[in-house]
Design a protein around this motif. Sequence first.
Motif, PDB file in Angstrom:
ATOM      1  N   VAL A 107      32.368  62.128  25.311  1.00 46.52           N
ATOM      2  CA  VAL A 107      31.409  61.682  24.298  1.00 46.52           C
ATOM      3  C   VAL A 107      31.764  62.266  22.927  1.00 46.52           C
ATOM      4  CG1 VAL A 107      28.997  61.841  23.551  1.00 46.52           C
ATOM      5  CG2 VAL A 107      29.536  61.305  25.948  1.00 46.52           C
ATOM      6  N   GLY A 108      32.134  63.537  22.903  1.00 46.99           N
ATOM      7  CA  GLY A 108      32.475  64.178  21.639  1.00 46.99           C
ATOM      8  C   GLY A 108      33.675  63.542  20.969  1.00 46.99           C
ATOM      9  N   LEU A 109      34.739  63.288  21.736  1.00 44.25           N
ATOM     10  CA  LEU A 109      35.924  62.654  21.166  1.00 44.25           C
ATOM     11  C   LEU A 109      35.624  61.212  20.753  1.00 44.25           C
ATOM     12  CD1 LEU A 109      38.741  64.018  23.521  1.00 44.25           C
ATOM     13  CD2 LEU A 109      38.246  64.708  21.168  1.00 44.25           C
ATOM     14  N   SER A 110      34.779  60.531  21.519  1.00 45.55           N
ATOM     15  CA  SER A 110      34.382  59.166  21.148  1.00 45.55           C
ATOM     16  C   SER A 110      33.627  59.159  19.832  1.00 45.55           C
ATOM     17  CB  SER A 110      33.511  58.545  22.248  1.00 45.55           C
ATOM     18  OG  SER A 110      34.231  58.393  23.442  1.00 45.55           O
ATOM     19  N   LEU A 111      32.724  60.129  19.658  1.00 44.70           N
ATOM     20  CA  LEU A 111      31.950  60.200  18.407  1.00 44.70           C
ATOM     21  C   LEU A 111      32.829  60.589  17.226  1.00 44.70           C
ATOM     22  CD1 LEU A 111      28.629  61.823  19.677  1.00 44.70           C
ATOM     23  CD2 LEU A 111      28.984  59.462  18.920  1.00 44.70           C
TER      24      LEU A 111
ATOM     25  N   PHE B  26      39.767  58.739  28.823  1.00 45.16           N
ATOM     26  CA  PHE B  26      39.724  59.324  27.481  1.00 45.16           C
ATOM     27  C   PHE B  26      40.426  58.421  26.466  1.00 45.16           C
ATOM     28  CE2 PHE B  26      38.589  63.100  29.817  1.00 45.16           C
ATOM     29  CZ  PHE B  26      37.770  63.798  28.937  1.00 45.16           C
ATOM     30  N   LEU B  27      41.576  57.907  26.841  1.00 47.79           N
ATOM     31  CA  LEU B  27      42.326  57.058  25.913  1.00 47.79           C
ATOM     32  C   LEU B  27      41.585  55.761  25.619  1.00 47.79           C
ATOM     33  CD1 LEU B  27      45.891  57.581  27.408  1.00 47.79           C
ATOM     34  CD2 LEU B  27      45.094  58.376  25.185  1.00 47.79           C
ATOM     35  N   PHE B  28      41.007  55.152  26.659  1.00 48.41           N
ATOM     36  CA  PHE B  28      40.309  53.878  26.446  1.00 48.41           C
ATOM     37  C   PHE B  28      39.061  54.074  25.599  1.00 48.41           C
ATOM     38  CE2 PHE B  28      37.755  50.152  27.332  1.00 48.41           C
ATOM     39  CZ  PHE B  28      38.705  49.153  27.328  1.00 48.41           C
ATOM     40  N   SER B  29      38.365  55.190  25.788  1.00 49.00           N
ATOM     41  CA  SER B  29      37.150  55.413  24.995  1.00 49.00           C
ATOM     42  C   SER B  29      37.475  55.504  23.502  1.00 49.00           C
ATOM     43  CB  SER B  29      36.435  56.687  25.458  1.00 49.00           C
ATOM     44  OG  SER B  29      37.203  57.841  25.162  1.00 49.00           O
ATOM     45  N   VAL B  30      38.616  56.128  23.177  1.00 46.09           N
ATOM     46  CA  VAL B  30      39.048  56.225  21.775  1.00 46.09           C
ATOM     47  C   VAL B  30      39.457  54.846  21.248  1.00 46.09           C
ATOM     48  CG1 VAL B  30      40.884  57.110  20.292  1.00 46.09           C
ATOM     49  CG2 VAL B  30      39.710  58.642  21.883  1.00 46.09           C
ATOM     50  N   GLY B  31      40.267  54.111  22.048  1.00 49.88           N
ATOM     51  CA  GLY B  31      40.711  52.791  21.623  1.00 49.88           C
ATOM     52  C   GLY B  31      39.564  51.809  21.473  1.00 49.88           C
ATOM     53  N   LEU B  32      38.586  51.900  22.366  1.00 51.73           N
ATOM     54  CA  LEU B  32      37.417  51.025  22.301  1.00 51.73           C
ATOM     55  C   LEU B  32      36.598  51.298  21.046  1.00 51.73           C
ATOM     56  CD1 LEU B  32      35.658  48.914  23.914  1.00 51.73           C
ATOM     57  CD2 LEU B  32      34.461  50.883  24.891  1.00 51.73           C
TER      58      LEU B  32
ATOM     59  N   ALA C 156      25.848  52.160  22.077  1.00 50.87           N
ATOM     60  CA  ALA C 156      26.128  51.394  23.297  1.00 50.87           C
ATOM     61  C   ALA C 156      27.515  51.715  23.847  1.00 50.87           C
ATOM     62  CB  ALA C 156      26.009  49.897  23.007  1.00 50.87           C
ATOM     63  N   THR C 157      28.494  51.930  22.970  1.00 51.02           N
ATOM     64  CA  THR C 157      29.844  52.274  23.415  1.00 51.02           C
ATOM     65  C   THR C 157      29.861  53.631  24.098  1.00 51.02           C
ATOM     66  OG1 THR C 157      30.807  50.996  21.598  1.00 51.02           O
ATOM     67  CG2 THR C 157      32.237  52.602  22.666  1.00 51.02           C
ATOM     68  N   VAL C 158      29.180  54.609  23.509  1.00 48.59           N
ATOM     69  CA  VAL C 158      29.099  55.938  24.127  1.00 48.59           C
ATOM     70  C   VAL C 158      28.426  55.848  25.492  1.00 48.59           C
ATOM     71  CG1 VAL C 158      28.018  58.207  23.940  1.00 48.59           C
ATOM     72  CG2 VAL C 158      29.138  57.203  21.946  1.00 48.59           C
ATOM     73  N   GLY C 159      27.307  55.109  25.551  1.00 51.04           N
ATOM     74  CA  GLY C 159      26.594  54.965  26.816  1.00 51.04           C
ATOM     75  C   GLY C 159      27.433  54.296  27.893  1.00 51.04           C
ATOM     76  N   MET C 160      28.135  53.228  27.518  1.00 49.21           N
ATOM     77  CA  MET C 160      28.954  52.502  28.488  1.00 49.21           C
ATOM     78  C   MET C 160      30.139  53.341  28.978  1.00 49.21           C
ATOM     79  SD  MET C 160      27.840  49.538  29.400  1.00 49.21           S
ATOM     80  CE  MET C 160      29.360  48.862  30.106  1.00 49.21           C
ATOM     81  N   THR C 161      30.798  54.060  28.066  1.00 50.18           N
ATOM     82  CA  THR C 161      31.944  54.864  28.493  1.00 50.18           C
ATOM     83  C   THR C 161      31.501  56.003  29.415  1.00 50.18           C
ATOM     84  OG1 THR C 161      31.790  56.086  26.402  1.00 50.18           O
ATOM     85  CG2 THR C 161      33.437  54.351  26.533  1.00 50.18           C
ATOM     86  N   ALA C 162      30.367  56.640  29.087  1.00 47.90           N
ATOM     87  CA  ALA C 162      29.858  57.705  29.949  1.00 47.90           C
ATOM     88  C   ALA C 162      29.448  57.154  31.309  1.00 47.90           C
ATOM     89  CB  ALA C 162      28.681  58.410  29.278  1.00 47.90           C
TER      90      ALA C 162
END
Length: 429
Positions: A98-102, A141-147, A191-197
């Motif tokens: 979540v932190g890296l996504s944010l 981790f990689l997909f969450s950043v790319g998304l 929504a992206t953070v919620g879905m990735t988690a």
Amino acid sequence: MPLIFSIAVFIAALILIVWKPCGLREAYPALAGAALLFAFRLLAPADAAYIWSFVWDATFSLIGIMLFTSLLDQNGFFRWAALHIVRRFHRRQVRLLVGLSLLAACITVFFNNDGTILIMTPIALEVTALLKLPRKAKIAFLFSVGLMADTASAPLMMSNLTNILTADFFGISFGDYAKVMLIPGMTAIVATVGMTALVFGRTIRREENREEAPHSFPAPGSAIGDKRLFAVSWIMIGVMMAGYLVSGRLHLPVMAVALVGAALQWAASAALGKANFRQTVRRAPWLIVVFALSMNLIVYSLYLHGAVGWFPDALGPVTAQGAAAGIFGSGVLFSLLAAAVNNLPAVLVSSLSIGQLGGGPSYLPFASLLGTAVGAKLTPIGSLATLLWLQLISRGGAPLTWKEYVKYGLTFTFPILFCALFALWLVCR
């Protein structure tokens, strides 16, 4: 015959862009396709002049933002932020995700989505290597950043090249853009953070508290090349945000703020002996600019010769059903278009189609941007950011097949898109 030839050039360019024979960069098949259309007189110099009038502000804005981002990155600005997150959450890896996504979302919102890919993908590769994660967790981790690079690109005008293109086409100021898109854009981020988690949580939790994980990471301060320049960077970010806010009132193009900000940051770096001019210029997105201009010309040829004449006809009945049906229906149509032809040409087709409808309802340009930002993640060719991301993770030893990507794309895209479109409907009703 002109229609068939234009379609053939577009398909051939798209195949080469995806296939990348001998590591061919995306810009070259697009440039060759545009050159062919000029050679066979399916495009005229006046068409190039029209496209340039449509994209010049966005083009120079992108160059300015990417130069500014590159200068910050050279001084360790983004790695400093990432190390703070990693040191705090490396044993609570869902929180780390979540932190890296944010962090990726912040870079996207305040800089731009292509910069996020170039900055955050190497950081994510480094973090997952240090944590010794297996492939499934590494991909998470990689997909969450790319998304996040695309789904977080809606809130502010400078967050995505497509935003600037659309705002220029419809005469939308920075402030007016933010009034409408800030809430839908932030909704897409949440929504992206919620879905990735939710989707990746179980995979990541299996890797928590493993003995082979390192007990410490470099101190965040070690990433900073020059603390004085680091402080200047924060000031410059604030100055640029203020500049964007007043640019509409002063009738300044967005590119003026971006280029002046980059020039001032470079001057500060040079004064402190930290500016590598050659390296900075090399990292500017010159090929991205060539790609964008060339693909817009190819798609404009399709438009001129009737290949996309069906799109305004499809939009009309959808928008006639009221705001809710219009926002959700058009958002899905824009998404499918971006997923099929890439979001840069899709935003040109979308803008021209909305123009053909006499401007249509006021929400249409904004639904278009949500569709071409979030919906572009459905396929690997949906956005240039995704193509860059796939290249970087492949070089980093974590390649993703098309089949795997599409599975993730279908899982994530529509829930995030519907949340963002619902927020847009609440803002516009």
